[in-house]
Scaffold this motif. Sequence first.
Motif, PDB file in Angstrom:
ATOM      1  N   GLU A   1       0.698  -1.217  -0.016  1.00 15.87           N
ATOM      2  CA  GLU A   1       0.228   0.091   0.033  1.00 15.87           C
ATOM      3  C   GLU A   1       0.677   1.261   0.008  1.00 15.87           C
ATOM      4  OE1 GLU A   1      -0.414  -2.483   2.017  1.00 15.87           O
ATOM      5  OE2 GLU A   1      -2.460  -3.247   2.286  1.00 15.87           O
ATOM      6  N   ASP A   2       2.162   1.170   0.639  1.00 11.57           N
ATOM      7  CA  ASP A   2       2.818   2.398   0.674  1.00 11.57           C
ATOM      8  C   ASP A   2       3.377   2.679  -0.459  1.00 11.57           C
ATOM      9  OD1 ASP A   2       2.694   2.203   3.610  1.00 11.57           O
ATOM     10  OD2 ASP A   2       4.410   0.883   3.503  1.00 11.57           O
TER      11      ASP A   2
ATOM     12  N   ILE B   1       5.015  10.122   3.343  1.00  8.16           N
ATOM     13  CA  ILE B   1       3.736   9.290   3.159  1.00  8.16           C
ATOM     14  C   ILE B   1       3.673   8.917   4.688  1.00  8.16           C
ATOM     15  CG2 ILE B   1       3.005   6.962   2.354  1.00  8.16           C
ATOM     16  CD1 ILE B   1       4.329   7.721  -0.544  1.00  8.16           C
ATOM     17  N   LEU B   2       4.572   8.275   5.205  1.00  4.89           N
ATOM     18  CA  LEU B   2       4.319   7.588   6.453  1.00  4.89           C
ATOM     19  C   LEU B   2       4.310   8.534   7.477  1.00  4.89           C
ATOM     20  CD1 LEU B   2       7.256   4.593   6.296  1.00  4.89           C
ATOM     21  CD2 LEU B   2       4.578   4.558   5.808  1.00  4.89           C
TER      22      LEU B   2
ATOM     23  N   ASN C   1       3.106  11.560   7.563  1.00 13.01           N
ATOM     24  CA  ASN C   1       1.746  12.279   7.444  1.00 13.01           C
ATOM     25  C   ASN C   1       0.627  11.369   7.782  1.00 13.01           C
ATOM     26  OD1 ASN C   1       2.156  15.314   7.048  1.00 13.01           O
ATOM     27  ND2 ASN C   1       3.697  14.193   5.950  1.00 13.01           N
ATOM     28  N   ASN C   2       0.895   9.963   7.932  1.00 14.04           N
ATOM     29  CA  ASN C   2      -0.092   9.112   8.560  1.00 14.04           C
ATOM     30  C   ASN C   2      -0.453   9.303   9.961  1.00 14.04           C
ATOM     31  OD1 ASN C   2      -1.475   6.711   9.269  1.00 14.04           O
ATOM     32  ND2 ASN C   2      -1.077   6.141   7.145  1.00 14.04           N
ATOM     33  N   PRO C   3      -1.764   9.500  10.294  1.00 10.03           N
ATOM     34  CA  PRO C   3      -1.834   9.665  11.598  1.00 10.03           C
ATOM     35  C   PRO C   3      -1.400   8.283  12.557  1.00 10.03           C
ATOM     36  CG  PRO C   3      -4.124   9.203  10.564  1.00 10.03           C
ATOM     37  CD  PRO C   3      -2.961   9.282   9.656  1.00 10.03           C
ATOM     38  N   LEU C   4      -1.039   7.448  12.079  1.00  8.51           N
ATOM     39  CA  LEU C   4      -0.417   6.195  12.809  1.00  8.51           C
ATOM     40  C   LEU C   4       0.977   6.384  13.046  1.00  8.51           C
ATOM     41  CD1 LEU C   4      -2.799   3.336  11.200  1.00  8.51           C
ATOM     42  CD2 LEU C   4      -3.413   5.021  13.123  1.00  8.51           C
TER      43      LEU C   4
ATOM     44  N   PRO D   1       3.765   5.224  11.247  1.00  6.72           N
ATOM     45  CA  PRO D   1       4.463   3.970  11.181  1.00  6.72           C
ATOM     46  C   PRO D   1       5.927   4.157  10.988  1.00  6.72           C
ATOM     47  CG  PRO D   1       3.037   4.441   9.143  1.00  6.72           C
ATOM     48  CD  PRO D   1       2.968   5.398  10.227  1.00  6.72           C
ATOM     49  N   VAL D   2       6.781   3.168  11.384  1.00  6.09           N
ATOM     50  CA  VAL D   2       8.170   3.235  11.486  1.00  6.09           C
ATOM     51  C   VAL D   2       8.486   2.722  10.037  1.00  6.09           C
ATOM     52  CG1 VAL D   2      10.032   1.867  12.293  1.00  6.09           C
ATOM     53  CG2 VAL D   2       8.586   2.806  13.846  1.00  6.09           C
TER      54      VAL D   2
ATOM     55  N   THR E   1      -4.504  -5.582  -4.238  1.00  4.60           N
ATOM     56  CA  THR E   1      -4.165  -4.758  -3.190  1.00  4.60           C
ATOM     57  C   THR E   1      -4.347  -3.225  -3.361  1.00  4.60           C
ATOM     58  OG1 THR E   1      -2.835  -6.496  -2.296  1.00  4.60           O
ATOM     59  CG2 THR E   1      -2.667  -4.657  -1.398  1.00  4.60           C
TER      60      THR E   1
ATOM     61  N   VAL F   1      -6.718   1.160  -2.458  1.00  3.72           N
ATOM     62  CA  VAL F   1      -6.074   2.208  -1.736  1.00  3.72           C
ATOM     63  C   VAL F   1      -6.165   3.588  -2.190  1.00  3.72           C
ATOM     64  CG1 VAL F   1      -3.696   3.162  -1.113  1.00  3.72           C
ATOM     65  CG2 VAL F   1      -4.147   0.863  -1.046  1.00  3.72           C
TER      66      VAL F   1
ATOM     67  N   TYR G   1     -10.666   5.615  14.455  1.00  8.49           N
ATOM     68  CA  TYR G   1     -11.155   6.933  14.062  1.00  8.49           C
ATOM     69  C   TYR G   1     -11.009   7.159  12.748  1.00  8.49           C
ATOM     70  CZ  TYR G   1      -6.867   9.543  13.541  1.00  8.49           C
ATOM     71  OH  TYR G   1      -5.634   9.894  13.376  1.00  8.49           O
TER      72      TYR G   1
ATOM     73  N   ASN H   1      -4.929   9.290   1.054  1.00  8.26           N
ATOM     74  CA  ASN H   1      -3.443   9.552   1.231  1.00  8.26           C
ATOM     75  C   ASN H   1      -3.012   8.269   2.313  1.00  8.26           C
ATOM     76  OD1 ASN H   1      -3.494  11.500  -0.758  1.00  8.26           O
ATOM     77  ND2 ASN H   1      -4.096  12.962   0.758  1.00  8.26           N
ATOM     78  N   LEU H   2      -3.808   7.710   2.639  1.00 11.40           N
ATOM     79  CA  LEU H   2      -3.456   6.893   3.941  1.00 11.40           C
ATOM     80  C   LEU H   2      -2.959   5.567   3.530  1.00 11.40           C
ATOM     81  CD1 LEU H   2      -6.080   7.682   6.461  1.00 11.40           C
ATOM     82  CD2 LEU H   2      -3.961   8.917   6.000  1.00 11.40           C
ATOM     83  N   SER H   3      -1.725   5.090   3.338  1.00  9.32           N
ATOM     84  CA  SER H   3      -1.421   3.667   2.994  1.00  9.32           C
ATOM     85  C   SER H   3      -1.565   2.653   4.090  1.00  9.32           C
ATOM     86  CB  SER H   3       0.105   3.595   2.612  1.00  9.32           C
ATOM     87  OG  SER H   3       0.947   3.977   3.597  1.00  9.32           O
ATOM     88  N   ARG H   4      -1.682   3.128   5.375  1.00 12.20           N
ATOM     89  CA  ARG H   4      -1.801   2.526   6.653  1.00 12.20           C
ATOM     90  C   ARG H   4      -3.224   2.991   7.303  1.00 12.20           C
ATOM     91  NH1 ARG H   4       3.278   0.294   8.241  1.00 12.20           N
ATOM     92  NH2 ARG H   4       4.542   0.783   6.373  1.00 12.20           N
TER      93      ARG H   4
END
Lengths: 388, 388, 388, 388
Positions: C28-29, C151-152, C154-157, C159-160, D27, D31, D73, D93-96
Motif C-alpha cells: 500500500e505504501d 507518506i508515513l 503524515n499518516n496519523p498512525l 508508522p516506522v 491490493t 487504496v 477513528y 493518502n493513507l497507506s496504513r
Amino acid sequence: MLSQEDLIQLFKKTRADTEKICSFLETEDYVVQPIEDVSPPKWHLGHTTWFFEEFVLKQYSPSHKLFDENTAYVFNSYYESVGDKVIRTNRGNLSRPTVAWIYEFRKYITQAMLELLNNRKLDEEALGVIEIGCHHEKQHQELLYTDIKYILGNNPLFPVYNKQFNENLIQKYHREWIEIEEGVYKIGHDSSSFCYDNELAAHKTYLHKYKISNKLVTNAEFLEFMKDGGYQDVLLWHAEAWEWIQEHDINSPFYWHKIDGEWHQYTLQGLGKLNPEAPVTHISYFEAFAYAQWKGMRLPTEEEWEVAQDNFEWGSRWEWTESAYSPYPGYEKPEGALGEYNGKFMVNQKVLRGGSVATSSDHTRHTYRNFFHPHQRWQFTGFRLVNT
Amino acid sequence: MLSQEDLIQLFKKTRADTEKICSFLETEDYVVQPIEDVSPPKWHLGHTTWFFEEFVLKQYSPSHKLFDENTAYVFNSYYESVGDKVIRTNRGNLSRPTVAWIYEFRKYITQAMLELLNNRKLDEEALGVIEIGCHHEKQHQELLYTDIKYILGNNPLFPVYNKQFNENLIQKYHREWIEIEEGVYKIGHDSSSFCYDNELAAHKTYLHKYKISNKLVTNAEFLEFMKDGGYQDVLLWHAEAWEWIQEHDINSPFYWHKIDGEWHQYTLQGLGKLNPEAPVTHISYFEAFAYAQWKGMRLPTEEEWEVAQDNFEWGSRWEWTESAYSPYPGYEKPEGALGEYNGKFMVNQKVLRGGSVATSSDHTRHTYRNFFHPHQRWQFTGFRLVNT
Amino acid sequence: MLSQEDLIQLFKKTRADTEKICSFLETEDYVVQPIEDVSPPKWHLGHTTWFFEEFVLKQYSPSHKLFDENTAYVFNSYYESVGDKVIRTNRGNLSRPTVAWIYEFRKYITQAMLELLNNRKLDEEALGVIEIGCHHEKQHQELLYTDIKYILGNNPLFPVYNKQFNENLIQKYHREWIEIEEGVYKIGHDSSSFCYDNELAAHKTYLHKYKISNKLVTNAEFLEFMKDGGYQDVLLWHAEAWEWIQEHDINSPFYWHKIDGEWHQYTLQGLGKLNPEAPVTHISYFEAFAYAQWKGMRLPTEEEWEVAQDNFEWGSRWEWTESAYSPYPGYEKPEGALGEYNGKFMVNQKVLRGGSVATSSDHTRHTYRNFFHPHQRWQFTGFRLVNT
Amino acid sequence: MLSQEDLIQLFKKTRADTEKICSFLETEDYVVQPIEDVSPPKWHLGHTTWFFEEFVLKQYSPSHKLFDENTAYVFNSYYESVGDKVIRTNRGNLSRPTVAWIYEFRKYITQAMLELLNNRKLDEEALGVIEIGCHHEKQHQELLYTDIKYILGNNPLFPVYNKQFNENLIQKYHREWIEIEEGVYKIGHDSSSFCYDNELAAHKTYLHKYKISNKLVTNAEFLEFMKDGGYQDVLLWHAEAWEWIQEHDINSPFYWHKIDGEWHQYTLQGLGKLNPEAPVTHISYFEAFAYAQWKGMRLPTEEEWEVAQDNFEWGSRWEWTESAYSPYPGYEKPEGALGEYNGKFMVNQKVLRGGSVATSSDHTRHTYRNFFHPHQRWQFTGFRLVNT
C-alpha cells in the motif's frame, strides 16, 4: 391586463422610482462590485434600460435609432441567447461607460418609450413585454437597495445611505399560532392580473394540519439561540451549512457587529445598536433552519405559507420556506429570450415568500415566489416558524 | 543630499505631476481595481499622501492635526508594522472615501508639508524621509500610468487616456553588438545623491566577455518568433512558463488584439495598428527568455547591463535581465517601517533595468533596480539580447 | 568518463540500491501521493526503469522488444517532448499497473541493459546516457526516502520505516567562523568526471570577504528563535514568506509535533523526542532566511559555500543558499529531450548545496547544485550562517 | 421488525457479500481515491466494520475488547458528533492501516457480533441498530461498485473488474405511456418492515393527471439528443448546469469514449462498444433535465414515480426525479448520532428512485429515497420521462 393608459403611468412611476433610489449616492458608489452577488448601481440603471431597448424598441418601434451601437451589450445580464455579455464578476471592473453616460441613456430610452406608448396603439404582446419590463425594473429596485447596502455596509467607514430609511418595522403584538386544517387547497396565481411564469399553473395541493406563527422571529429570540451555542452545535445544521459556517467563520446574522461587548447592526441609516424587537434579517436559509431545529419546530413549506398568509401580516422581510424552487404542475416556460427568466434557476435554490422593506409597494403579492441559494444573506430575509 | 530649498522644489513638482497624470480621468476611472496588481488611482493619490502624514508630519511636526482620524489606514499598503491596512484585493471595493475627499486630503497635506518645509530648518533624517517620500510618489506616478492603462485597456470600449501620450519611441538605428571585455568591474550606487537601499553597497563583480545589443527587440522581430511557432514550442520555455501560457492561453504580448487578421495594440492613445518598428512591450520575463532561446542568445545579467549601459540608449522600456532580485554584498536593511521597503521582496522576482515612458524623468538612473515577478506584464517592459 | 566495466558496476549497484530502499515498504505504501511534490514509490520504480528503456534500449539496442507498448507512458515525468504523460497530480490515483507488474518491468529492463552492456562495445554517447541514467536513478533514490517519509510521517498512525535509519547525525564540535579573503575565485565543475550540465561552465567569480560557520544550525538554536517569537515577527520575513506562514499556519519546522508540552519529531525511525543537538531539518528557505535575519547574519551565496566547503564537514543536510538558481556563465543546454533536464527549472528556485542523509554516497560533490522552491520542506534541508 | 434469527442471517450474508465484491481487486485498488466523491475500497471495508464496533459492540457488549484503540477513528465518516475523523479528501493518502490489517479487523468484529447475536437475547433497540448497520453496509456495497468503477475506469489502462458483471440490462419492449388520474394518493413507507427515517411519515399528496413512460431512456435516444446539438443549446439547460458543462467540458455521459469515430463505454467488464439498446447511465440530473426539455417533456416528481411504479419495471438504474430532497410531512430526525444519517443532507440534492445493478437485491423498495447532487454522475443513474 393593464390598459395602455395605466401602463404609461406604471412605466413613468417605475422609471422615476429607480432614479429616486439612486439620488442618495455619490458617483463612486455607482461603480463598485465587492462580491459577485452584488452588481454596481450603474449596471442596474443601464441593464433595466437596455431591457426596454432590446425587447421593446428594437421589436416594436421600427424607426428607433439605437442610443449607442457598441455599448449596450455591457448591460446584458444572463440572456445567453441574446448576443455577448460581460461576465458577471467583471461588472465592477468597468469604469466606462460613465454614470453621466448612463443617465443620458436612460433619458433617451424613457423618452423613446413614452413616444411609442403615447403615439401608437400597441397590441397585447407588446403591452405584455412592457409590463414585464416594468416589473423587471422593480425587481432591480429591490436589488439596488440590497446592493447599495452591501457596498456601503462593507466599507470600513460605514457611510449612511439615507437617515430616513427605516428597515426595522416592529411587530408589536404577541406571538400566536394560526391553525390550518388538513385538506386539499388551491395555490398559485389565478387571476388576469400580472404574474411571473413561475406562479403558474394554479393547482391543487394536499396539506396536513399545521400551526404557523403570526409574527417573524425577532433579534431578541435569535440572540437566545446564539447564547445557547446554536452556531456551535453541529447537530442543528445541514452538512453543507456546517461546512459553510466553518469556512466563512459565521457566528451571527450579516451586518451585525459586536462593538465593546454590545451588538450593533448596520442599516441604511448607518451603524447603530441592535433593536431586540425588530425581526431578525440578513439571515441565510441555513441559519433559519438551524434556529427552527433548536426550537424543535420547522419552517413552513411555500404551500403552507400561501394558504395561511391571509391570517398574518407580511411584507417587511422575505421569508425563507422549506420548499426547494421547482416548477409548479403545469408550468410552461415562455418562448424565446424571456423564457430564460425564471425556469433556468429552478435547481439548488429555496423559495422565499412575502416581500421586504426594499420591495416596491406594488411589486409583491401572496403568490409571488422569490428564490435564493440557501447560504445567501445580502437580501432583507427573515423567517417565521411552523409548530406541528 | 538635496538642500532644503531644492527639496521644496522637488516636493512641489512631484505633487503637481501626480495630479497632472490624473487630470485626464473621469471620476469612475479612479475607483476600479480589475486585478490585484492594479490599484485604483484614488488609492495611489491617497497612499502617497498618507505616506507624508504618517512618516513626516506625525514625526516632525508636533502641531500637526490629522486630516481624519479614521480614514487614513485605508491608504496603508504593505507596511505591516504600521497598524491595520485594507487587504490589497479589497481596494477596488471601496467607494468611500470619495475622489473629492481625497483631493481635499492631498491639498491639506501638501499645504502642511510646505508650511513645515518653509518655516522650519529640518535635520538630515527628516530631509531624508521627505526625499524618500518624493521618490516613493514618483514610483506611484509610474504605477498610475500602468494601472490606468490596465483599467482603460481592459474595458471593452477601449477608451482613450490622452491622444498626446506617445508610448512607442522608435529606435531608428541599426542593431550593433557592443563588446565588453572580461574582468573585474564595479557596480552599484557610488555617490552622495539619492538612491534606494537595494542599490548598495557598491561592489566589485567579475564579468566574462559578452556582446550586448545597442537596441531593444522590436515588434517586427517578436512577430517572427510568433510566426515560427514560438508560443507552441515547449523546449523554448521554462517549466513554470509553459504552465502559465497554457493556463492563461497566452499567445502574444499583452494589449495586442488581432482584428480582422491584423495585429492591433492598445496604447494610452487608444486602439491602433501595431507599429512594427516600436520596441515590443508588455512582455513577461518568461516570453523574453523564450525569445532569446529561440534566437540562440540570452538576456543580460543586471551586472552586464549596468557595465555596458553607457554604450546604448535606454529609458523607454524597463528591460528584463536574467538576474534574480537578491541583496548586493554588504546590503543593509534600514531600521523601522521604511526597512520594509525593498528587502522583503528579494525572492522569486527578476531585476529590470532602465526605466520607461511612464517613468518620471528624474526618477531613474543606471544603478536603479526595479523588480517584478517573471510572469508580470502590465508594466512597460521590454528587453535586449546578449550574444556570447 | 567511466569505462564500460565501471559503468556496469555502477548500473548494478544503482538498481540494487533502489530496491533495497523499497524493501521496507508494504504494498500500500507504494501507491499513495498525499501532495503534489511527493510521487508514489511505485512511480519512482517505474520511471527510473522507463528512462533506460526510452533513452537507451530504444536508441542503442535495435533488437529490444518493449516490455509493454501501452503502459510505459505512465512513467514519463516531465519530458514534454517525449509523447504523452500522466499529469503529475494524478500519479497517486493510479492503482494499476500493480507493484508486482513494476518489479517485473524492472527485472526485464535491468536484464536487457546488462545484456547490452556485457555484449556490445558502446560508444561514448551511449555510455554517457547510461551514466546519466544511473545518476538520474540516484536522484530518485533520494526522492524515495523523502517521499516515503512524507507518506508515513503524515499518516496519523506514524508508522516506522526502518528502526536502523539514523537521520540525525550530530556535529559535536564547537561553532567556529571560517574567514575567506576577498578576491577572484574559480567555481563550477572542472574535471572529466561526471557532472550535470548546470555545474558548467567552470568560471571565475569575485567574492568579498566573509566568515562562514563550520557547523549547521541546530534544533536547540532554532528553538531559541521560536521562543523569541520569530514566527510572529513580520519584519524578519520576506513578504511572500509571511503570506505563506499565515496561510499554512506554520510555526515550527516540518515533522515537529508538540505532544504534552514537549517537542517531538517524526523521523524514519518513527516518532520520538526532539534531539536538541541535531541539525535542524525540513526547513524552508523562508524559515532559514528569517532565522538569519533574527541573528543579524545571512545565508551564504552558492559561490561562497563552494569556495569555503573544504574547510567544513557537509553532507547530512542539503543547505539553503541565498542564490537563486540561474545558469552559469557559458551554460549550454544539451540537445534533445535530455536538454529538458535542468535548464527549464532555472526560475523561482533557490540553490542548495551539500547533500543529505538520503543522498546516495557517490552521488554528491562540492559543485553539485540542487534546487527547490523557497517554501519547500519535505527534503532533508538545513542551513549554515555567514557572519560578515 | 426482523427476528433475531433472521437478523443473524442478514448480518452474515451482508458481511460475506461485501467481501465477495472486493475479491476481484488487487491490493493497490483498495487504496486510491481519485476524486472526493470516491472512497478507497479499504476505507469502505473498515468503515462498515467500525460502525458495528462503535454503535453496537461498544453499547451492548460490555465485555467487548476494542480491536485497536488508535486506529478506529480513521473509519469515521461524517458522524461529527462521534469524536475525530480523517477529512474526506485525505482518505486516499493513507497507506496504513494495510488491507491485511483491515481484513483482520473485519474478521474480529464479525466474530464478536456473531457471539453477541448467538449468545444474548437483544432488545428491540439493539436489534434495530444492527439492522441499520446491515443496511448501512449494503449502501456501501453499492458505493463499492461505483467507486471501484471510477478507480478502474479512470485508469488509462482500463482494467477489467469482472468479465461476468453485466451492467447493461436491456428493456426489449416498446415504449408506452402509463396514465395516472388526478387525485389524492398516499406515499411513504407504511409497514412494519425496515425503512430509513426519510421514508416517513406515510402521508397524502395531491397529483395532477400525468403519463409516465414504461421504460428508461436508452443510449440510442440520448445519442439523438447529442447529434441534435443538445449539449450546445443553452436554452435547454439550467443556469448552473450550463456553467458546469462549460467548466468541465461535458459533452457526453460519463464513461463514454469516442475512439476512431465510434462511441465506446467503459463498464465493469472493461472497455467496449456502446450498446444503443441499453438504458443510458452515468448521467447527471442536469443532463436528464436538458434531454427532457429537448423532448418537450419532463422528469417525474418522486410522488409521481412512487404512485406509478407498480406499472413498470425498475431496478437497473437509479432514476432522477424532479423532486428536491426534503423532509416528508411529519418527518422526525432520530435522536443521537444516528440522527445524522439522513436529515442533514436535505438541501441542494435531488431525489432518485428505484435502485441499480449495483444495489444489493434486498436493499431497495418502492419507497426508498436516494439522493445526489444534480451534477453527480459516478452512480448508475438513468431516467424515464413524463409526458403531460
